[in-house]
Design a protein around this motif. Structure first.
Motif, PDB file in Angstrom:
ATOM      1  N   MET A   1       0.838  -1.188   0.000  1.00 55.01           N
ATOM      2  CA  MET A   1       0.000   0.000   0.000  1.00 55.01           C
ATOM      3  C   MET A   1       0.880   1.248   0.000  1.00 55.01           C
ATOM      4  SD  MET A   1      -2.893   1.134   2.763  1.00 55.01           S
ATOM      5  CE  MET A   1      -3.727  -0.440   2.518  1.00 55.01           C
ATOM      6  N   SER A   2       0.544   2.217  -0.842  1.00 56.38           N
ATOM      7  CA  SER A   2       1.324   3.443  -0.937  1.00 56.38           C
ATOM      8  C   SER A   2       1.091   4.305   0.305  1.00 56.38           C
ATOM      9  CB  SER A   2       0.919   4.219  -2.197  1.00 56.38           C
ATOM     10  OG  SER A   2       1.495   5.494  -2.200  1.00 56.38           O
ATOM     11  N   ARG A   3       2.163   4.512   1.095  1.00 56.68           N
ATOM     12  CA  ARG A   3       2.024   5.301   2.318  1.00 56.68           C
ATOM     13  C   ARG A   3       1.726   6.761   2.007  1.00 56.68           C
ATOM     14  NH1 ARG A   3       7.092   3.065   5.987  1.00 56.68           N
ATOM     15  NH2 ARG A   3       6.362   0.889   6.162  1.00 56.68           N
ATOM     16  N   SER A   4       2.395   7.309   0.976  1.00 61.55           N
ATOM     17  CA  SER A   4       2.180   8.712   0.643  1.00 61.55           C
ATOM     18  C   SER A   4       0.746   8.941   0.168  1.00 61.55           C
ATOM     19  CB  SER A   4       3.174   9.160  -0.424  1.00 61.55           C
ATOM     20  OG  SER A   4       3.036   8.390  -1.611  1.00 61.55           O
ATOM     21  N   ALA A   5       0.227   8.007  -0.647  1.00 63.24           N
ATOM     22  CA  ALA A   5      -1.152   8.137  -1.116  1.00 63.24           C
ATOM     23  C   ALA A   5      -2.128   8.005   0.053  1.00 63.24           C
ATOM     24  CB  ALA A   5      -1.452   7.073  -2.173  1.00 63.24           C
ATOM     25  N   PHE A   6      -1.820   7.092   0.989  1.00 60.84           N
ATOM     26  CA  PHE A   6      -2.668   6.921   2.171  1.00 60.84           C
ATOM     27  C   PHE A   6      -2.736   8.221   2.964  1.00 60.84           C
ATOM     28  CE2 PHE A   6      -3.715   5.890   6.498  1.00 60.84           C
ATOM     29  CZ  PHE A   6      -4.608   4.824   6.421  1.00 60.84           C
ATOM     30  N   LEU A   7      -1.591   8.837   3.208  1.00 64.51           N
ATOM     31  CA  LEU A   7      -1.554  10.066   3.998  1.00 64.51           C
ATOM     32  C   LEU A   7      -2.273  11.212   3.290  1.00 64.51           C
ATOM     33  CD1 LEU A   7       2.106   9.899   5.340  1.00 64.51           C
ATOM     34  CD2 LEU A   7       0.004   9.621   6.679  1.00 64.51           C
ATOM     35  N   ARG A   8      -2.109  11.294   1.976  1.00 64.69           N
ATOM     36  CA  ARG A   8      -2.782  12.361   1.229  1.00 64.69           C
ATOM     37  C   ARG A   8      -4.301  12.223   1.319  1.00 64.69           C
ATOM     38  NH1 ARG A   8       0.980  11.100  -2.829  1.00 64.69           N
ATOM     39  NH2 ARG A   8      -0.686  10.159  -4.079  1.00 64.69           N
ATOM     40  N   GLU A   9      -4.782  11.000   1.164  1.00 67.81           N
ATOM     41  CA  GLU A   9      -6.230  10.787   1.227  1.00 67.81           C
ATOM     42  C   GLU A   9      -6.752  10.936   2.649  1.00 67.81           C
ATOM     43  OE1 GLU A   9      -8.532  10.025  -1.552  1.00 67.81           O
ATOM     44  OE2 GLU A   9      -6.756  11.134  -2.208  1.00 67.81           O
ATOM     45  N   ALA A  10      -5.991  10.430   3.615  1.00 62.49           N
ATOM     46  CA  ALA A  10      -6.421  10.543   5.008  1.00 62.49           C
ATOM     47  C   ALA A  10      -6.525  12.003   5.425  1.00 62.49           C
ATOM     48  CB  ALA A  10      -5.451   9.802   5.921  1.00 62.49           C
ATOM     49  N   ALA A  11      -5.632  12.844   4.895  1.00 63.23           N
ATOM     50  CA  ALA A  11      -5.647  14.270   5.233  1.00 63.23           C
ATOM     51  C   ALA A  11      -6.904  14.959   4.725  1.00 63.23           C
ATOM     52  CB  ALA A  11      -4.407  14.948   4.662  1.00 63.23           C
ATOM     53  N   LYS A  12      -7.578  14.335   3.756  1.00 63.48           N
ATOM     54  CA  LYS A  12      -8.823  14.907   3.235  1.00 63.48           C
ATOM     55  C   LYS A  12     -10.032  14.533   4.093  1.00 63.48           C
ATOM     56  CE  LYS A  12      -7.031  14.733  -1.486  1.00 63.48           C
ATOM     57  NZ  LYS A  12      -7.153  14.098  -2.821  1.00 63.48           N
ATOM     58  N   GLY A  13      -9.791  13.696   5.105  1.00 66.83           N
ATOM     59  CA  GLY A  13     -10.874  13.335   6.013  1.00 66.83           C
ATOM     60  C   GLY A  13     -11.833  12.305   5.467  1.00 66.83           C
ATOM     61  N   LYS A  14     -11.365  11.450   4.554  1.00 70.51           N
ATOM     62  CA  LYS A  14     -12.236  10.441   3.963  1.00 70.51           C
ATOM     63  C   LYS A  14     -12.368   9.214   4.859  1.00 70.51           C
ATOM     64  CE  LYS A  14     -11.383  11.789  -0.830  1.00 70.51           C
ATOM     65  NZ  LYS A  14     -12.759  12.294  -1.009  1.00 70.51           N
ATOM     66  N   ASN A  15     -13.428   8.454   4.623  1.00 70.25           N
ATOM     67  CA  ASN A  15     -13.630   7.187   5.312  1.00 70.25           C
ATOM     68  C   ASN A  15     -12.443   6.258   5.072  1.00 70.25           C
ATOM     69  OD1 ASN A  15     -14.650   4.200   5.131  1.00 70.25           O
ATOM     70  ND2 ASN A  15     -16.162   5.234   6.398  1.00 70.25           N
ATOM     71  N   ILE A  16     -12.064   5.469   6.086  1.00 67.64           N
ATOM     72  CA  ILE A  16     -10.894   4.604   5.995  1.00 67.64           C
ATOM     73  C   ILE A  16     -10.994   3.604   4.843  1.00 67.64           C
ATOM     74  CG2 ILE A  16     -11.831   2.965   7.682  1.00 67.64           C
ATOM     75  CD1 ILE A  16      -8.115   3.900   7.148  1.00 67.64           C
ATOM     76  N   VAL A  17     -12.214   3.147   4.518  1.00 68.61           N
ATOM     77  CA  VAL A  17     -12.385   2.216   3.398  1.00 68.61           C
ATOM     78  C   VAL A  17     -11.907   2.868   2.104  1.00 68.61           C
ATOM     79  CG1 VAL A  17     -14.058   0.945   1.999  1.00 68.61           C
ATOM     80  CG2 VAL A  17     -14.301   0.979   4.481  1.00 68.61           C
ATOM     81  N   ARG A  18     -12.280   4.105   1.895  1.00 67.80           N
ATOM     82  CA  ARG A  18     -11.921   4.804   0.664  1.00 67.80           C
ATOM     83  C   ARG A  18     -10.434   5.179   0.648  1.00 67.80           C
ATOM     84  NH1 ARG A  18     -16.530   5.504  -1.929  1.00 67.80           N
ATOM     85  NH2 ARG A  18     -18.480   5.671  -0.761  1.00 67.80           N
ATOM     86  N   VAL A  19      -9.917   5.596   1.800  1.00 61.91           N
ATOM     87  CA  VAL A  19      -8.489   5.920   1.901  1.00 61.91           C
ATOM     88  C   VAL A  19      -7.650   4.684   1.581  1.00 61.91           C
ATOM     89  CG1 VAL A  19      -6.644   6.610   3.490  1.00 61.91           C
ATOM     90  CG2 VAL A  19      -8.868   7.749   3.592  1.00 61.91           C
ATOM     91  N   GLN A  20      -8.026   3.579   2.176  1.00 61.63           N
ATOM     92  CA  GLN A  20      -7.275   2.332   1.993  1.00 61.63           C
ATOM     93  C   GLN A  20      -7.356   1.845   0.550  1.00 61.63           C
ATOM     94  OE1 GLN A  20      -8.722  -1.477   3.755  1.00 61.63           O
ATOM     95  NE2 GLN A  20      -7.097  -1.081   5.231  1.00 61.63           N
ATOM     96  N   LEU A  21      -8.543   1.895  -0.045  1.00 66.34           N
ATOM     97  CA  LEU A  21      -8.707   1.437  -1.420  1.00 66.34           C
ATOM     98  C   LEU A  21      -7.895   2.282  -2.381  1.00 66.34           C
ATOM     99  CD1 LEU A  21     -10.033  -0.326  -3.577  1.00 66.34           C
ATOM    100  CD2 LEU A  21     -12.004   1.229  -3.537  1.00 66.34           C
TER     101      LEU A  21
END
Length: 217
Positions: A1-21
């Motif tokens: 899993m891309s850590r940088s992509a995870f952090l970017r999406e998580a910073a947007k406040g999205k649901n964990i399912v969507r961040v992880q996917l």
């Protein structure tokens, strides 16, 4: 899993399912160039969503859904036989859909039938996004494998089922409605992702979702 992509999406406040996917797809396309190349791709259950931003730019997407809308090109019921010929598309993709299908086995078989090269999907195992009565399946890795093995008796395929997350991200998904502020959700998502490493060390089996690719051979 891309850590940088995870952090970017998580910073947007999205649901964990969507961040992880999203982050898993970014990583998958980087590791599997045969999936990221030029392709005509049918997306089943298509609607504007964050995971689409991870799709390769070389894909030519045909959005489909059971419900007509401005962005949908094809309208058909994925629980029934697809209204297109064998090998009509290079690939078929569907995300956050399979748990809402009564006839998920038929959808998988039909997706493989109309795809010349690949099928790509996810299967949510633990989620607070969809609720009864539009949520029929909680497919385990064994059930997904058994279904694909059955299809593979008639059509030569290779597949891989990638578990995403663990007990901690699954728990965060369930309490997501209470994480009303972006900062709370960001901290919870990132903490859960780190703690999932303990989950893997303990060899517990509580993935949040599965990412599945199927290659026709």
């Amino acid at each position: 899993m891309s850590r940088s992509a995870f952090l970017r999406e998580a910073a947007k406040g999205k649901n964990i399912v969507r961040v992880q996917l999203f982050s898993a797809l970014v990583d998958l396309f980087a590791r599997e160039p045969w999936l990221a190349g030029e392709a005509d791709v049918l997306e089943i259950g298509s609607a504007p969503a964050s995971h689409q931003r991870a799709f390769p730019s070389a894909w030519r997407l045909t959005p489909s859904n059971a419900v007509p809308s401005r962005d949908v090109v094809l309208v058909f019921d994925a629980d029934r036989t697809f209204p297109m010929a064998d090998g009509a598309f290079d690939g078929v993709a569907f995300f956050n859909v399979i748990q809402a299908l009564r006839e998920y086995e038929r959808c998988l078989a039909e997706s493989i039938r109309v795809a010349r090269r690949f099928v790509l999907l996810n299967s949510i195992h633990v989620s607070n996004i969809a609720r009864h009565p539009r949520d029929y399946n909680r497919l385990t890795e064994d059930r997904l494998a058994a279904t694909l093995d059955e299809i593979g008796r008639a059509v030569p395929i290779e597949y891989r089922i990638l578990p995403l997350g663990g007990a901690f991200t699954s728990a965060v998904s369930l309490i997501d409605p209470y994480l009303r502020f972006r900062l709370f959700r960001f901290v919870a998502n990132c903490t859960a992702a780190v703690l999932d490493r303990l989950d893997r060390l303990a060899r517990w089996e509580a993935p949040l979702q599965y990412l599945v690719w199927v290659k026709k051979v």
